[in-house]
Design a protein around this motif. Structure first.
Motif, mmCIF file in Angstrom:
data_model
loop_
_atom_site.group_PDB
_atom_site.id
_atom_site.type_symbol
_atom_site.label_atom_id
_atom_site.label_comp_id
_atom_site.label_asym_id
_atom_site.label_seq_id
_atom_site.Cartn_x
_atom_site.Cartn_y
_atom_site.Cartn_z
ATOM 1 N N PHE A 11 61.324 -2.936 36.859
ATOM 2 C CA PHE A 11 61.029 -3.760 35.682
ATOM 3 C C PHE A 11 61.160 -2.832 34.487
ATOM 4 C CE2 PHE A 11 58.672 -5.855 39.116
ATOM 5 C CZ PHE A 11 59.180 -7.146 39.014
ATOM 6 N N GLY A 37 49.542 -1.826 43.080
ATOM 7 C CA GLY A 37 50.713 -1.525 42.267
ATOM 8 C C GLY A 37 51.855 -0.893 43.046
ATOM 9 N N VAL A 42 55.570 -7.727 44.936
ATOM 10 C CA VAL A 42 56.955 -7.780 44.458
ATOM 11 C C VAL A 42 57.899 -7.887 45.656
ATOM 12 C CG1 VAL A 42 58.794 -6.395 43.379
ATOM 13 C CG2 VAL A 42 56.568 -6.633 42.239
HETATM 14 N N1 LIG Z 1 57.174 -9.872 36.821
HETATM 15 C C1 LIG Z 1 56.880 -8.589 36.559
HETATM 16 N N2 LIG Z 1 57.268 -8.000 35.412
HETATM 17 C C2 LIG Z 1 57.005 -6.712 35.160
HETATM 18 N N3 LIG Z 1 56.343 -5.892 35.995
HETATM 19 C C3 LIG Z 1 55.915 -6.415 37.143
HETATM 20 C C4 LIG Z 1 56.161 -7.784 37.490
HETATM 21 N N4 LIG Z 1 55.627 -8.013 38.724
HETATM 22 C C5 LIG Z 1 55.073 -6.832 39.103
HETATM 23 N N5 LIG Z 1 55.250 -5.883 38.189
HETATM 24 C C6 LIG Z 1 54.807 -4.487 38.285
HETATM 25 O O1 LIG Z 1 55.306 -3.998 39.517
HETATM 26 C C7 LIG Z 1 54.341 -3.120 40.109
HETATM 27 C C8 LIG Z 1 54.034 -3.580 41.517
HETATM 28 O O2 LIG Z 1 53.331 -4.786 41.444
HETATM 29 P P1 LIG Z 1 52.791 -5.553 42.732
HETATM 30 O O3 LIG Z 1 53.900 -5.762 43.695
HETATM 31 O O4 LIG Z 1 52.116 -6.772 42.231
HETATM 32 O O5 LIG Z 1 51.744 -4.525 43.331
HETATM 33 P P2 LIG Z 1 50.829 -4.698 44.626
HETATM 34 O O6 LIG Z 1 51.293 -3.674 45.615
HETATM 35 O O7 LIG Z 1 49.442 -4.378 44.169
HETATM 36 O O8 LIG Z 1 50.979 -6.096 45.124
HETATM 37 C C9 LIG Z 1 53.141 -3.113 39.189
HETATM 38 O O9 LIG Z 1 53.222 -1.977 38.376
HETATM 39 C C10 LIG Z 1 53.304 -4.371 38.380
HETATM 40 O O10 LIG Z 1 52.730 -4.226 37.125
#
Ligand SMILES: Nc1ncnc2c1ncn2[C@@H]1O[C@H](COP(=O)(O)OP(=O)(O)O)[C@@H](O)[C@H]1O
Ligand SMILES: [Mg+2]
Length: 247
Positions: A11, A37, A42
């Motif tokens: 991102f 994170g 994702v």
């Molecule tokens: N749609 C998005 N736009 C920008 N950054 C994102 C988005 N979705 C997730 N992120 C970033 O990607 C990283 C991984 O997020 P995530 O997959 O939600 O973590 P987790 O392992 O806690 O589920 C984080 O830093 C989050 O802020």
């Protein structure tokens, strides 16, 4: 089978997935772990088309989904259902009608047939006796079970759970664990489960995949994780065992 092959996602300049490869075999329960994170949500959102990869490939039963148009995901979402961390039920509808909704909407069943199908699903998660209750009448653990029943209505082959036991009391959490295991053992449903609940991870998983700094740090059985001498794995597992940590 679900295959993630060298999947990359950033991102802006923040790299979240830096080449993730993993598979989910039919009928198996695969847990994705890693700290807050790390990119767990994702990763799994790629499967239902909510996030598109920057590079690499994702295959669902051999089909490359990175080339899918939005409408190609509709049939896939029936075969591969997602239970979000904050799956919400409609407050103004009974539990039965909440579960019946996908049958009315996607299979265009009439009300009676949809309710009959929904009742069977509620029975599967042992919630049929509460069918006429409203979501506000029951606790979080029971609501989660209803959300799972709803995800099962269209007979998916795969179910993705994002933190299914987070925020639940221990008894409800173990019910949800048992349900995930039962789906696989009795119905052959495969599950991909994002979790940081140590009891779930070691009690339910066939395989555990740990994400760390955008890559798979270890992909193995619960036994492999227990036996790992990798300091990153050991520290993570110990941190979970010791309870509250920044997740
Ligand atoms: N749609 C998005 N736009 C920008 N950054 C994102 C988005 N979705 C997730 N992120 C970033 O990607 C990283 C991984 O997020 P995530 O997959 O939600 O973590 P987790 O392992 O806690 O589920 C984080 O830093 C989050 O802020
Ligand atoms: Mg997450």
């Amino acid at each position: 089978m679900i295959e993630f092959i060298d999947v990359h996602k950033a991102f802006g300049d923040k790299v979240v997935l830096a080449g993730v490869t993993l598979t989910v075999e039919p009928g198996s329960v695969v847990f994705i772990i890693g700290k807050s994170g790390a990119g767990k949500s994702v990763l799994v959102k790629h499967l239902v088309g909510l996030i598109r990869p920057d590079g690499g490939e994702i295959r669902f039963e051999g089909q490359a989904i990175s080339a899918f148009a939005e409408r190609d995901f509709y049939p896939l979402r029936k075969r591969c259902a997602m239970v979000f961390q904050h799956s919400t039920l409609f407050d103004s509808m009974t539990l039965l009608d909440n579960v019946a909704l996908p049958l009315r909407k996607h299979q265009r069943l009439g009300q009676a047939a949809a309710r009959e199908g929904a009742m069977a699903r509620l029975a599967q998660v042992r919630m049929d006796h509460l069918a006429q209750r409203m979501p506000g009448d029951i606790g979080d653990g029971l609501r989660k079970r209803v959300a799972i029943a709803r995800a099962l209505t269209l007979d998916p082959e795969y179910v993705i759970f994002d933190e299914p036991t987070t925020g639940l009391d221990p008894v409800s959490a173990r019910h949800v664990d048992a349900l995930i295991r039962q789906l696989s053992d009795e119905l052959g449903v495969s599950s991909l489960v994002v979790s940081h609940d140590l009891r779930s991870i070691f009690g339910v998983a066939d395989r555990i995949v740990m994400l760390y700094q955008g890559k798979v740090r270890l992909d193995g059985t619960p036994g492999d994780f227990r036996a790992s001498v990798d300091p990153v794995i050991r520290q993570f597992v110990r941190g979970l065992a010791e309870g509250p940590m920044e997740l």
